[in-house]
Structures are given as C-alpha cells and as structure tokens.
Design an enzyme around this catalytic site. Structure first.
Site, PDB file in Angstrom:
ATOM      1  N   SER A   1       0.853  -1.193   0.000  1.00  0.00           N
ATOM      2  CA  SER A   1       0.000   0.000   0.000  1.00  0.00           C
ATOM      3  C   SER A   1       0.887   1.241   0.000  1.00  0.00           C
ATOM      4  O   SER A   1       1.623   1.497   0.959  1.00  0.00           O
ATOM      5  CB  SER A   1      -0.902   0.016   1.237  1.00  0.00           C
ATOM      6  OG  SER A   1      -1.502   1.294   1.331  1.00  0.00           O
TER       7      SER A   1
ATOM      8  N   HIS B   1      -0.888  -0.907  -4.467  1.00  0.00           N
ATOM      9  CA  HIS B   1      -2.203  -0.568  -3.926  1.00  0.00           C
ATOM     10  C   HIS B   1      -2.261   0.930  -3.665  1.00  0.00           C
ATOM     11  O   HIS B   1      -1.418   1.480  -2.950  1.00  0.00           O
ATOM     12  CB  HIS B   1      -2.435  -1.356  -2.633  1.00  0.00           C
ATOM     13  CG  HIS B   1      -3.792  -1.191  -2.034  1.00  0.00           C
ATOM     14  ND1 HIS B   1      -4.900  -1.871  -2.501  1.00  0.00           N
ATOM     15  CD2 HIS B   1      -4.235  -0.420  -1.008  1.00  0.00           C
ATOM     16  CE1 HIS B   1      -5.963  -1.536  -1.779  1.00  0.00           C
ATOM     17  NE2 HIS B   1      -5.589  -0.644  -0.861  1.00  0.00           N
TER      18      HIS B   1
ATOM     19  N   ASP C   1      -4.531   4.032  -2.300  1.00  0.00           N
ATOM     20  CA  ASP C   1      -5.686   4.373  -1.474  1.00  0.00           C
ATOM     21  C   ASP C   1      -6.184   5.777  -1.780  1.00  0.00           C
ATOM     22  O   ASP C   1      -5.530   6.765  -1.444  1.00  0.00           O
ATOM     23  CB  ASP C   1      -5.316   4.242   0.005  1.00  0.00           C
ATOM     24  CG  ASP C   1      -5.160   2.788   0.419  1.00  0.00           C
ATOM     25  OD1 ASP C   1      -6.139   2.033   0.294  1.00  0.00           O
ATOM     26  OD2 ASP C   1      -4.051   2.406   0.846  1.00  0.00           O
TER      27      ASP C   1
ATOM     28  N   MET D   1      -8.819   8.478  -0.954  1.00  0.00           N
ATOM     29  CA  MET D   1      -9.761   8.840   0.134  1.00  0.00           C
ATOM     30  C   MET D   1     -10.225  10.267  -0.071  1.00  0.00           C
ATOM     31  O   MET D   1      -9.414  11.142  -0.412  1.00  0.00           O
ATOM     32  CB  MET D   1      -9.071   8.731   1.495  1.00  0.00           C
ATOM     33  CG  MET D   1      -8.454   7.379   1.779  1.00  0.00           C
ATOM     34  SD  MET D   1      -7.852   7.293   3.481  1.00  0.00           S
ATOM     35  CE  MET D   1      -6.905   5.759   3.423  1.00  0.00           C
TER      36      MET D   1
ATOM     37  N   HIS E   1      -8.108   1.594  -4.626  1.00  0.00           N
ATOM     38  CA  HIS E   1      -9.133   1.356  -3.610  1.00  0.00           C
ATOM     39  C   HIS E   1      -9.796   2.695  -3.324  1.00  0.00           C
ATOM     40  O   HIS E   1      -9.188   3.575  -2.719  1.00  0.00           O
ATOM     41  CB  HIS E   1      -8.436   0.772  -2.366  1.00  0.00           C
ATOM     42  CG  HIS E   1      -9.313   0.562  -1.191  1.00  0.00           C
ATOM     43  ND1 HIS E   1      -8.811   0.349   0.079  1.00  0.00           N
ATOM     44  CD2 HIS E   1     -10.674   0.518  -1.072  1.00  0.00           C
ATOM     45  CE1 HIS E   1      -9.811   0.180   0.925  1.00  0.00           C
ATOM     46  NE2 HIS E   1     -10.955   0.286   0.265  1.00  0.00           N
TER      47      HIS E   1
ATOM     48  N   MET F   1     -12.040   4.920  -1.495  1.00  0.00           N
ATOM     49  CA  MET F   1     -12.789   5.171  -0.258  1.00  0.00           C
ATOM     50  C   MET F   1     -13.420   6.549  -0.398  1.00  0.00           C
ATOM     51  O   MET F   1     -12.944   7.543   0.179  1.00  0.00           O
ATOM     52  CB  MET F   1     -11.835   5.072   0.945  1.00  0.00           C
ATOM     53  CG  MET F   1     -11.486   3.627   1.266  1.00  0.00           C
ATOM     54  SD  MET F   1     -10.018   3.461   2.296  1.00  0.00           S
ATOM     55  CE  MET F   1      -8.753   3.515   1.039  1.00  0.00           C
TER      56      MET F   1
ATOM     57  N   MET G   1     -12.205  -5.606   3.968  1.00  0.00           N
ATOM     58  CA  MET G   1     -11.420  -4.717   4.840  1.00  0.00           C
ATOM     59  C   MET G   1     -11.186  -5.420   6.179  1.00  0.00           C
ATOM     60  O   MET G   1     -12.131  -5.904   6.807  1.00  0.00           O
ATOM     61  CB  MET G   1     -12.149  -3.394   5.108  1.00  0.00           C
ATOM     62  CG  MET G   1     -12.197  -2.415   3.948  1.00  0.00           C
ATOM     63  SD  MET G   1     -10.606  -1.818   3.345  1.00  0.00           S
ATOM     64  CE  MET G   1      -9.818  -1.144   4.779  1.00  0.00           C
TER      65      MET G   1
ATOM     66  N   GLY H   1      -9.540   4.110   6.322  1.00  0.00           N
ATOM     67  CA  GLY H   1      -9.198   5.499   6.616  1.00  0.00           C
ATOM     68  C   GLY H   1      -7.730   5.739   6.882  1.00  0.00           C
ATOM     69  O   GLY H   1      -7.202   6.771   6.497  1.00  0.00           O
TER      70      GLY H   1
ATOM     71  N   GLY I   1      -3.602   3.891   7.505  1.00  0.00           N
ATOM     72  CA  GLY I   1      -2.675   2.764   7.561  1.00  0.00           C
ATOM     73  C   GLY I   1      -2.239   2.536   8.999  1.00  0.00           C
ATOM     74  O   GLY I   1      -2.551   3.335   9.889  1.00  0.00           O
TER      75      GLY I   1
ATOM     76  N   ASP J   1      -7.121  -6.222   3.326  1.00  0.00           N
ATOM     77  CA  ASP J   1      -6.474  -4.913   3.410  1.00  0.00           C
ATOM     78  C   ASP J   1      -6.596  -4.354   4.810  1.00  0.00           C
ATOM     79  O   ASP J   1      -7.701  -4.064   5.276  1.00  0.00           O
ATOM     80  CB  ASP J   1      -7.157  -3.977   2.388  1.00  0.00           C
ATOM     81  CG  ASP J   1      -6.518  -2.599   2.314  1.00  0.00           C
ATOM     82  OD1 ASP J   1      -5.437  -2.397   2.894  1.00  0.00           O
ATOM     83  OD2 ASP J   1      -7.115  -1.718   1.658  1.00  0.00           O
TER      84      ASP J   1
ATOM     85  N   GLY K   1       0.818  -2.289   3.972  1.00  0.00           N
ATOM     86  CA  GLY K   1       1.447  -0.971   3.958  1.00  0.00           C
ATOM     87  C   GLY K   1       2.554  -0.869   4.975  1.00  0.00           C
ATOM     88  O   GLY K   1       3.744  -1.008   4.670  1.00  0.00           O
TER      89      GLY K   1
END
Ligand SMILES: O=C(CO)[C@H](O)[C@H](O)COP(=O)(O)O
Ligand SMILES: [Fe+2]
Length: 226
Positions: free
Chosen positions: A10, A35, A37, A39, A68, A70, A143, A148, A150, A177, A199
C-alpha cells in the site's frame, strides 16, 4: 494449483514526495501490484490522493495500479481514474447499493477491472449480487481494519467473511487490506485470501523484500494445504 497470489504494497505508507521511486523500489523487491488508497475526506476521515497523482505515477510505471476508492461518490471517479491509467477500480458496497450495475459497466468500459470492498461491519451477503450478476465484479476486498488510515490493528473477526467467500467462489480474487504482515498473514491466507495489501509492515521493515516474499509464501503454502 490455487489462484495467483498478488502482493500489493500500500503506497499510503510510502514517502509520497518520492512516489515514483518508492513504487519502483517495491516492484524491484517483488511486488505484483501497487495498492493506491484514494480517500475523499468524506467516506473516511482522511484525504489522500486522486486521479492526478495516479496520472503522474502512470508516467513512471506500467505496473498494475490497484486503486481502492474510499469515496462517497465512486461514479464521479470512473472517468478520471480511467483516463489517469488506473488498472483496478475497487469501490465500496456501502455507497453503491443504488448504482453498482452502472458503476461496474462504466469501469469495464474504461478498461479497468472492477472490484467491490466492504467495511468490517458490513455483512458479506451484500456483495453476493455483485459477484453473481450478469456483469460481475472481478475481486472482493474484505477490509480487515476500519478504512481510513494505515498502521491499524488487524481484525481477526473479519476472517469469517473470507472463509465464506472462498467456499462460495473458489476462483474469485479475494483481497484483504489492513494490518497484514508477518504476524497476521497466515490466518488470512488459510481463510482463503489471495490478494494481500500490506502498507506499514512492508514500508516499515528493514528488509521489505523479505516481507513481500514471506507474504507470498504464506498464500502459496495455504493453497497447497487446501
Ligand atoms: O485501505 C487502507 C486503509 O483504509 C490501506 O490500504 C491499509 O490500511 C494498508 O495499510 P496497513 O497495511 O498499514 O494497515
Ligand atoms: Fe486500501
């Protein structure tokens, strides 16, 4: 023979100021996917990166960018992420009950691979229609922490969902994850996960390549025992 193990560091735990070199470092150490993220500061209480950063990174690598999302409105991200060069587009089931069919169709039309993610408190049954439909998603991301941030602690109670999914769908890509590392991988691998996001355990290690290969060996070993 099981389905392919995919180890996905991640990039949330990387040095964002050196994203391209961090990505290349992970790939040279054996990572299969990167990966990413995304957000929006609304679906989750954190704000990270979006399509412009994916577009910048894409100029430096041909690697599979496992994105991913979010975000509260994943549909708004399909075009920009497709143009930016995302490979996988995994949206959350909690915010796509009304429009997942349209989402999946558009993600595929943009040449990306659709996946669906669910939070620890969301029942696994909610993803069944997306896996079984005429136009199915190609991965389920379970999940294993609250989305939100790491560096959180792995939630073992989420493993029941992985077990149920693996039993029901023997060849589905199942990604886990959150909080995965040397001390938690075996339980996730034996539950049936084959795509592993990690991550802090990778970026925080003195030998990240050793962690990547340990994660892969655990998935392969669990598949041989099944
Ligand atoms: O989606 C995420 C957080 O919402 C991250 O991918 C995840 O937390 C990875 O970080 P770590 O392995 O450190 O838990
Ligand atoms: Fe993630």
């Amino acid at each position: 023979m099981g389905i392919a193990a995919k180890i996905a560091p991640s990039m949330l735990s990387s040095d964002f100021a050196n994203l391209a070199s961090e990505a290349k470092r992970m790939l040279s150490l054996g990572a299969d996917w990167l990966h990413m993220d995304i957000m929006d500061g609304h679906f989750v209480p954190n704000l990270t990166i979006g399509a412009p950063v994916i577009e910048s990174l894409r100029k430096h690598t041909t690697a599979y960018l496992d994105c991913h999302l979010m975000v509260t409105n994943p549909l708004d991200y399909v075009d920009p992420m497709g143009k930016a060069g995302a490979s996988g587009f995994t949206f959350h089931v909690e915010v796509s009950k009304e429009n997942w069919q349209e989402l999946v169709q558009k993600i595929k039309a943009k040449g990306m691979r659709p996946g669906v993610a669910l939070k620890p408190g969301t029942p696994i049954e909610e993803v069944y229609p997306l896996v079984e439909g005429e136009n199915p998603v190609e991965m389920v991301l379970v999940m294993t922490v609250e989305p939100g941030f790491g560096g959180q602690k792995f939630m073992p109670e989420t493993m029941e969902k992985v077990r149920v999914l693996r039993k029901k769908y023997p060849s589905l890509d199942i990604e886990v994850d959150g909080g995965l590392g040397p001390s938690t991988i075996d339980v996730a691998a034996s539950a049936g996960a084959n795509c592993i996001v990690a991550g802090s355990s990778v970026f925080g290690a003195s030998e990240p390549g050793q962690v990547i290969s340990l994660l892969r060996k655990s998935v392969q070993g669990a598949q041989q025992n099944n």
